[in-house]
Design a protein around this motif. Structure first.
Motif: not given
Length: 91
Positions: A18-22, A58-66, A75-82, A86-91
DNA sequence: TATCTGACGATAG
DNA sequence: CCTATCGCCAGAT
């Protein structure tokens, strides 16, 4: 394994589901501020040994090409993706 | 030692 | 939102 790579792997292993880092944050935590690019290079060749999907740009974009695989894992860890972001908790 | 490359980052247009 | 640039780091040649 270089000290840098070892440090990066260590940082990623501290992340909980559920945690995400840049890339930049990981580099800084690993003791090499600004080495975001090196982190990406490392993950590109060692993604099989670390939770690479918990790392986004840095902008929350997913890995280019993957994006498809990345979104699936997040999503398997409950992280919202639009629309590839990737949408981090709280935003 | 010099160059090139890449799952980056920030800024400008 | 997208492309073009420039700066940065570590690794490979």
């Amino acid at each position: 394994m270089t000290a840098f790579e070892d440090a990066v792997a260590a940082v990623l292993l501290t992340l909980r589901p559920g945690d995400v880092m840049t890339y930049g944050e990981v580099a800084a935590e690993a003791g090499r501020p600004g080495a975001a690019r090196a982190v990406g290079s490392f993950l590109a060749h060692n993604g099989g040994d670390v939770p690479w999907w918990r790392v986004v740009t840095s902008t929350g974009r997913l890995v280019p090409g993957h994006e498809t695989e990345h979104a699936r894992r997040l999503r398997a860890e409950g992280i919202t993706v639009r629309r590839g972001y990737a949408v981090r908790a709280g935003r």
